[in-house]
Design a protein around this motif. Structure first.
Motif, short mmCIF file in Angstrom:
data_model
loop_
_atom_site.label_atom_id
_atom_site.label_comp_id
_atom_site.label_asym_id
_atom_site.label_seq_id
_atom_site.Cartn_x
_atom_site.Cartn_y
_atom_site.Cartn_z
N UNK A 250 0.71 -1.24 -0.02
CA UNK A 250 0.04 -0.16 -0.01
C UNK A 250 1.02 1.47 -0.01
N UNK A 251 1.80 1.46 0.67
CA UNK A 251 2.92 2.38 0.85
C UNK A 251 3.54 2.52 -0.61
N UNK A 252 3.90 1.51 -1.22
CA UNK A 252 4.56 1.58 -2.57
C UNK A 252 3.41 2.30 -3.60
N UNK A 253 2.30 1.72 -3.55
CA UNK A 253 1.26 2.04 -4.36
C UNK A 253 1.19 3.69 -4.43
N UNK A 254 1.10 4.36 -3.09
CA UNK A 254 1.04 5.70 -2.79
C UNK A 254 2.08 6.30 -3.51
N UNK A 255 3.47 6.03 -3.29
CA UNK A 255 4.57 6.63 -3.58
C UNK A 255 4.58 6.39 -5.09
N UNK A 256 4.04 5.53 -5.72
CA UNK A 256 4.18 5.53 -7.22
C UNK A 256 3.10 6.41 -7.83
N UNK A 257 2.14 6.60 -6.99
CA UNK A 257 0.96 7.57 -7.81
C UNK A 257 1.38 9.11 -7.64
N UNK A 258 2.12 9.44 -6.24
CA UNK A 258 2.65 10.74 -6.37
C UNK A 258 3.89 10.87 -7.22
N UNK A 259 4.91 9.90 -7.39
CA UNK A 259 5.77 10.14 -8.52
C UNK A 259 5.27 10.69 -9.79
N UNK A 260 4.07 9.89 -10.19
CA UNK A 260 3.41 9.99 -11.50
C UNK A 260 3.00 11.44 -11.82
N UNK A 261 2.88 12.44 -10.71
CA UNK A 261 2.48 13.41 -10.74
C UNK A 261 3.31 14.28 -11.95
#
Length: 437
Positions: A250-261
């Motif tokens: 779950x933490x990794x999923x959130x970080x990938x979504x933030x990086x995709x910004x």
């Protein structure tokens, strides 16, 4: 043909729309992170990945073929659009069958349990994504850029609104999050269908076997590259929960979504550049691609630096203290956004020149690096290992695509890299867009 300046203005408009979409997706993720546990967010990441995977597999490269067919102008555009509407119906049926086939396997190997509602929601997301991507490609092929930008904005508002509605009032669960995302994509797809109807006068589907064979041959050459690109970008969202605990996933999923910004500038550039290059009469012209590359890399670098400085603060403030543990992973992922941005621009150029197979070579090798590096590094370093694997894969793909671009177009590699004058170029384009409002 639209000028390079007009294309640059359209790229700015779409980048703004994509940033609005990212902001909405970001806030939807915040809502999910606040209402769900990290483990449930990790499960939702699996469902979203299945939906996206099904969409890209069942698409068959129709969006690529649609842009190329419309760029050729060999037949009336109404005829071309009607054919692709017919093909869309078939793709939706394939997507449903694929979801039913892979759901038990993913449930057993990744989640270690069956989750029928999660995969139902994934099927909705997969079908909606196919519809949006194909109708959006038809809008771009018809040079309906304004309509495409509006559709992208609609997706932003619909995704955020429906995520809040579903999670708060209907189903506070990982499957509810995935379903809300799928429903949010249906809204812009419906708008795109409406605008196609206005542009062509009719959307009565047609099917011609000879044309379908040519279309599939053309589309699949590029779709192989799309599938492999997907593996580069998303395969780790399945491998991470298979190797580590779901809360870490779950933490990794959130970080990938933030990086995709910060990846939105490159997705906007590639969306606009592909049909532009496909419609060029001078096949040796590389000026638009060079300009798009410089501006995209510059925007990615600047936004990445800001996000790197604020990453820990953003994760803690919006998503919660537990997600601050993903700060180092986020910083690694941000490094990979630069080669990924270059890859997207060059892939759009090569597809526009009718060489999608070369894109498949670059992304295919990158996909192999992704799988091998993930299998080695995730057990060693956890989610940071997955981030390192992504950077390696993006870099390898970028190097290969640079070589292929140089060979096909004859363009100079140094002209793809930002220079000081590009800063003012960006400022002028933004001011131009603001001055029109």
């Amino acid at each position: 043909m639209r000028s390079a300046s007009s294309l640059g203005s359209a790229m700015v408009a779409l980048t703004v729309a994509r940033l609005a979409s990212v902001a909405a997706t970001f806030l939807a993720g915040v809502v999910a992170a606040r209402l769900l546990t990290p483990a449930e967010v990790g499960v939702a990441g699996v469902g979203l990945t299945v939906g996206w995977a099904v969409a890209i597999a069942a698409n068959g490269g129709l969006n690529i073929a649609a842009v190329i067919h419309l760029g050729e102008r060999a037949e009336p555009r109404e005829t071309i659009v009607a054919r692709f509407i017919g093909y869309l119906i078939g793709s939706l049926a394939v997507a449903l069958a694929l979801t039913a086939a892979v759901a038990p396997l993913v449930g057993a190997l990744v989640l270690e349990r069956q989750a029928p509602w999660l995969f139902f929601a994934a099927a909705v997301l997969g079908g909606a994504t196919i519809g949006y991507e194909l109708t959006g490609a038809l809008l771009l092929g018809l040079e309906q850029r304004r309509s495409y930008v509006i559709a992208d904005l609609l997706r932003s508002g619909a995704t955020l609104g429906l995520t809040a509605l579903v999670l708060v009032w209907l189903s506070r669960s990982s499957s509810g999050y995935v379903l809300a995302t799928g429903l949010g994509v249906i809204v812009p797809a419906a708008f795109a269908v409406f605008m196609l109807r206005r542009a062509t006068g009719s959307l009565r589907p047609r099917f011609e076997s000879a044309h379908f064979k040519r279309t599939m041959k053309l589309g699949m050459a590029g779709q192989v590259g799309n599938v492999l690109t997907f593996l580069n970008l998303r395969f780790d969202l399945l491998l991470v929960p298979a190797f580590v605990a779901l809360d870490q996933a779950g933490i990794y999923f959130v970080t990938t979504r933030v990086a995709e910004v910060i990846g939105q500038a490159s997705t906007a550039a590639s969306s606009m550049l592909f049909p532009h290059v496909a419609a060029q009469t001078d096949r040796s012209d590389t000026s638009t691609t060079e300009r798009a590359s410089r501006l995209t890399l510059l925007a990615t670098l600047l936004s990445g630096a800001v996000l790197a400085a604020l990453g820990s603060f953003i994760l803690g403030l919006f998503f919660g203290p537990i997600y601050v543990a993903g700060t180092s992973t986020l910083l690694i992922l941000l490094v990979g956004m630069l080669p990924l941005a270059l890859s997207r621009v060059l892939a759009a150029d090569l597809k526009g020149r009718g060489r999608p197979g070369l894109v498949s070579i670059g992304t295919g090798i990158g996909a192999v690096v992704t799988v091998v590096a993930d299998v080695i590094l995730i057990p060693l370093w956890g989610i940071r290992g997955a981030a390192v694997a992504s950077v390696l894969a993006y870099t390898v793909s970028a190097v290969i695509l640079v070589v292929q671009y140089r060979r096909v177009s004859g363009g100079r590699v140094l002209l793809l890299l930002p220079r000081p004058s590009d800063v003012m170029d960006v400022v002028r384009m933004v001011r131009s867009r603001v001055g029109r409002r």
